[in-house]
Design a protein around this motif. Structure first.
Motif, PDB file in Angstrom:
ATOM      1  N   UNK A   1       0.848  -1.195   0.000  1.00 53.24           N
ATOM      2  CA  UNK A   1       0.000   0.000   0.000  1.00 53.24           C
ATOM      3  C   UNK A   1       0.887   1.250   0.000  1.00 53.24           C
ATOM      4  N   UNK A   2       0.397   2.270  -0.668  1.00 54.71           N
ATOM      5  CA  UNK A   2       1.151   3.529  -0.798  1.00 54.71           C
ATOM      6  C   UNK A   2       0.792   4.440   0.362  1.00 54.71           C
ATOM      7  N   UNK A   3       1.801   4.764   1.154  1.00 56.85           N
ATOM      8  CA  UNK A   3       1.591   5.652   2.304  1.00 56.85           C
ATOM      9  C   UNK A   3       1.503   7.102   1.857  1.00 56.85           C
ATOM     10  N   UNK A   4       2.408   7.510   0.994  1.00 58.49           N
ATOM     11  CA  UNK A   4       2.325   8.838   0.387  1.00 58.49           C
ATOM     12  C   UNK A   4       2.983   8.769  -0.981  1.00 58.49           C
ATOM     13  N   UNK A   5       2.550   9.677  -1.847  1.00 60.28           N
ATOM     14  CA  UNK A   5       2.987   9.673  -3.250  1.00 60.28           C
ATOM     15  C   UNK A   5       3.509  11.069  -3.577  1.00 60.28           C
ATOM     16  N   UNK A   6       4.779  11.156  -3.927  1.00 59.83           N
ATOM     17  CA  UNK A   6       5.417  12.443  -4.206  1.00 59.83           C
ATOM     18  C   UNK A   6       6.031  12.436  -5.597  1.00 59.83           C
ATOM     19  N   UNK A   7       6.201  13.634  -6.148  1.00 65.09           N
ATOM     20  CA  UNK A   7       6.710  13.753  -7.507  1.00 65.09           C
ATOM     21  C   UNK A   7       8.021  14.505  -7.599  1.00 65.09           C
ATOM     22  N   UNK A   8       8.936  13.976  -8.402  1.00 65.05           N
ATOM     23  CA  UNK A   8      10.113  14.729  -8.840  1.00 65.05           C
ATOM     24  C   UNK A   8       9.699  15.410 -10.139  1.00 65.05           C
TER      25      UNK A   8
ATOM     26  N   UNK B   1       1.915  18.361 -16.061  1.00 66.85           N
ATOM     27  CA  UNK B   1       3.186  17.712 -16.397  1.00 66.85           C
ATOM     28  C   UNK B   1       3.056  16.948 -17.705  1.00 66.85           C
ATOM     29  N   UNK B   2       4.202  16.462 -18.183  1.00 64.44           N
ATOM     30  CA  UNK B   2       4.247  15.612 -19.366  1.00 64.44           C
ATOM     31  C   UNK B   2       5.294  14.529 -19.127  1.00 64.44           C
ATOM     32  N   UNK B   3       5.098  13.380 -19.765  1.00 61.31           N
ATOM     33  CA  UNK B   3       6.081  12.303 -19.709  1.00 61.31           C
ATOM     34  C   UNK B   3       6.215  11.631 -18.367  1.00 61.31           C
ATOM     35  N   UNK B   4       5.164  11.582 -17.561  1.00 64.41           N
ATOM     36  CA  UNK B   4       5.261  11.016 -16.211  1.00 64.41           C
ATOM     37  C   UNK B   4       5.487   9.509 -16.268  1.00 64.41           C
ATOM     38  N   UNK B   5       6.279   9.006 -15.311  1.00 65.07           N
ATOM     39  CA  UNK B   5       6.483   7.558 -15.182  1.00 65.07           C
ATOM     40  C   UNK B   5       6.870   7.246 -13.738  1.00 65.07           C
ATOM     41  N   UNK B   6       6.580   6.032 -13.254  1.00 64.80           N
ATOM     42  CA  UNK B   6       6.936   5.669 -11.881  1.00 64.80           C
ATOM     43  C   UNK B   6       8.449   5.565 -11.731  1.00 64.80           C
ATOM     44  N   UNK B   7       8.995   6.295 -10.764  1.00 60.71           N
ATOM     45  CA  UNK B   7      10.442   6.316 -10.557  1.00 60.71           C
ATOM     46  C   UNK B   7      10.886   5.207  -9.617  1.00 60.71           C
ATOM     47  N   UNK B   8      10.143   4.977  -8.524  1.00 58.87           N
ATOM     48  CA  UNK B   8      10.520   3.966  -7.553  1.00 58.87           C
ATOM     49  C   UNK B   8       9.800   4.204  -6.243  1.00 58.87           C
ATOM     50  N   UNK B   9      10.252   3.513  -5.193  1.00 54.57           N
ATOM     51  CA  UNK B   9       9.597   3.677  -3.890  1.00 54.57           C
ATOM     52  C   UNK B   9      10.575   3.309  -2.779  1.00 54.57           C
ATOM     53  N   UNK B  10      10.319   3.884  -1.599  1.00 57.88           N
ATOM     54  CA  UNK B  10      11.053   3.565  -0.383  1.00 57.88           C
ATOM     55  C   UNK B  10      10.222   2.594   0.433  1.00 57.88           C
ATOM     56  N   UNK B  11      10.891   1.528   0.892  1.00 56.30           N
ATOM     57  CA  UNK B  11      10.181   0.468   1.599  1.00 56.30           C
ATOM     58  C   UNK B  11      11.015   0.035   2.797  1.00 56.30           C
TER      59      UNK B  11
ATOM     60  N   UNK C   1      10.703  -3.856   8.967  1.00 60.07           N
ATOM     61  CA  UNK C   1       9.469  -3.960   9.742  1.00 60.07           C
ATOM     62  C   UNK C   1       9.060  -5.422   9.922  1.00 60.07           C
ATOM     63  N   UNK C   2       8.320  -5.667  10.970  1.00 62.35           N
ATOM     64  CA  UNK C   2       7.824  -7.022  11.219  1.00 62.35           C
ATOM     65  C   UNK C   2       6.907  -7.465  10.066  1.00 62.35           C
ATOM     66  N   UNK C   3       6.956  -8.741   9.710  1.00 66.23           N
ATOM     67  CA  UNK C   3       6.120  -9.211   8.590  1.00 66.23           C
ATOM     68  C   UNK C   3       4.638  -8.941   8.794  1.00 66.23           C
ATOM     69  N   UNK C   4       4.205  -8.934  10.072  1.00 64.01           N
ATOM     70  CA  UNK C   4       2.788  -8.709  10.313  1.00 64.01           C
ATOM     71  C   UNK C   4       2.463  -7.232  10.503  1.00 64.01           C
ATOM     72  N   UNK C   5       3.479  -6.365  10.314  1.00 66.65           N
ATOM     73  CA  UNK C   5       3.249  -4.932  10.451  1.00 66.65           C
ATOM     74  C   UNK C   5       2.730  -4.334   9.156  1.00 66.65           C
ATOM     75  N   UNK C   6       2.451  -3.028   9.149  1.00 68.60           N
ATOM     76  CA  UNK C   6       1.959  -2.369   7.940  1.00 68.60           C
ATOM     77  C   UNK C   6       3.015  -2.398   6.833  1.00 68.60           C
ATOM     78  N   UNK C   7       2.588  -2.697   5.647  1.00 70.02           N
ATOM     79  CA  UNK C   7       3.490  -2.826   4.497  1.00 70.02           C
ATOM     80  C   UNK C   7       3.265  -1.646   3.539  1.00 70.02           C
ATOM     81  N   UNK C   8       3.438  -0.426   4.053  1.00 72.53           N
ATOM     82  CA  UNK C   8       3.210   0.732   3.202  1.00 72.53           C
ATOM     83  C   UNK C   8       4.537   1.325   2.744  1.00 72.53           C
ATOM     84  N   UNK C   9       4.479   2.069   1.658  1.00 76.16           N
ATOM     85  CA  UNK C   9       5.696   2.578   1.026  1.00 76.16           C
ATOM     86  C   UNK C   9       5.526   4.059   0.685  1.00 76.16           C
ATOM     87  N   UNK C  10       6.670   4.707   0.415  1.00 78.57           N
ATOM     88  CA  UNK C  10       6.701   6.090  -0.070  1.00 78.57           C
ATOM     89  C   UNK C  10       7.009   6.031  -1.565  1.00 78.57           C
TER      90      UNK C  10
END
Length: 372
Positions: free
Chosen positions: A241-248, A277-287, A291-300
């Motif tokens: 799950x995406x915790x927050x979504x930011x743009x370069x 904007x133009x030419x947008x594409x997914x750059x990557x994410x921080x994960x 964290x514990x396997x049973x913890x929240x699996x969210x990313x930036x």
């Protein structure tokens, strides 16, 4: 500056008061003044009088060092409760940069040269905290750039038997709680000058005489939000799950859009939908893989795109700046994953056929619309 002479300034006017004859060569010395004669008026001074008229000030040099996470090295001493940057008084006949290197060697046991000045501060004579018997005349204090120390260099620190009792790397926003108020202002101003990359800042009691956007907005006065974890290129996997979504979001000169909260000075990348904007594409994410396997699996998540313009500012609580990607990282707390992310950002800039930007002070954009 007045001209200096051991004698009174000669009166070269003609006896009738007319202007002197500039065509005649001056082949003789002026006659000395006789007792009782008035000395000529003007700006002439003897060396003794001129020397006595000059202000006397102390001179000191300190060094601003950061660790790879952007925290500032401060040291504890045995003669006061607040913390200090490494450094001290400039000895008679010593260059300030030489004093900076000597003090770091004496206090931390680390050899180095620090030729790049970040700030020069004038500290007034009425600054609180100096005992009356000290007769503090005021001080000119040079702040030099000690750079970013690696873990190996930090591990090489060797403290002397007395005076320095410990070192600590502090979050920039914590400096006012750890240091004397003037020292904290000076350190933060010097750190902003380093991020600006525009040369040595002139300060008066720790405050820039020509504030930049980072100074005016009070950037780094509150703690940076930590976004730690491993960097992964590409789109976010469906099971996360995406915790927050930011743009370069890149301007045509290769700089990126950065938001600064006016109330706190906190720096944020904008949402990818913050501007056209133009030419947008997914750059990557921080994960955070720790964290514990049973913890929240969210990313930036991060998206890269080219800016085509800016709508009028929708939220007056934020200032809009253009900054280099390196400046964005230096204003953020991303840990070592930030190095990998920065590499991905420059690859995205190349993919979007944009130039590598030159480091200049971040530019605050107007609240009106902008088109490129």
């Amino acid at each position: 500056m007045p001209q200096l002479t051991d004698e009174a300034a000669p009166d070269r006017s003609a006896p009738d008061g007319s202007a002197p004859d500039r065509s005649a060569p001056e082949t003789s010395l002026p006659e000395p003044s006789l007792p009782g004669q008035d000395r000529a008026a003007g700006t002439w001074m003897t060396p003794e009088a001129y020397g006595a008229s000059r202000a006397g000030l102390w001179t000191a040099a300190v060094v601003l060092v950061t660790d790879p996470d952007g925290r500032v090295l401060v040291q504890s001493v045995d003669y006061r409760s607040d913390r200090l940057l490494p450094g001290g008084a400039v000895d008679a006949g010593e260059a300030p940069s030489a004093a900076a290197a000597r003090e770091v060697r004496e206090e931390l046991g680390v050899d180095g040269r620090y030729p790049r000045g970040l700030a020069v501060d004038w500290i007034p004579a009425d600054t609180p905290g100096f005992p009356p018997g000290m007769r503090f005349p005021g001080e000119i204090l040079h702040v030099y750039d000690g750079g970013t120390w690696t873990p190996e260099r930090i591990a090489s620190v060797r403290l002397p038997a007395q005076e320095i009792t410990g070192i600590h790397f502090a979050e920039p926003a914590d400096l006012p709680a750890l240091m004397d108020p003037g020292d904290a202002r000076r350190a933060l101003s010097a750190l902003r000058a380093r991020i600006n990359g525009s040369g040595t800042a002139l300060l008066e009691d720790g405050r820039p005489t020509v504030p930049t956007a980072l100074d005016r907005l009070g950037v780094l006065r509150t703690r940076r939000t930590a976004q730690r974890g491993a960097w992964h290129p590409g789109p976010v996997p469906a099971q996360l799950s995406v915790r927050d979504h930011r743009g370069w979001l890149f301007a045509p000169d290769g700089r990126v859009l950065l938001l600064i909260a006016r109330a706190t000075g906190a720096a944020h990348l904008p949402s990818p939908a913050a501007a056209p904007t133009a030419g947008a594409f997914p750059l990557g994410y921080l994960y955070d893989e720790d964290r514990r396997p049973d913890g929240p699996q969210d990313v930036h998540a991060r998206t890269a795109a080219r800016l085509t313009g800016l709508a009028p500012a929708a939220d007056p609580a934020y200032a809009r700046l253009l900054a280099t990607p390196e400046q964005v990282r230096e204003l953020s707390d991303w840990g070592q994953a930030g190095v990998r992310e920065l590499e991905a950002v420059h690859a995205a800039r190349t993919r979007l056929s944009l130039p590598a930007p030159t480091r200049t002070p971040p530019t605050e954009l107007p609240e009106s619309a902008t088109r490129w």
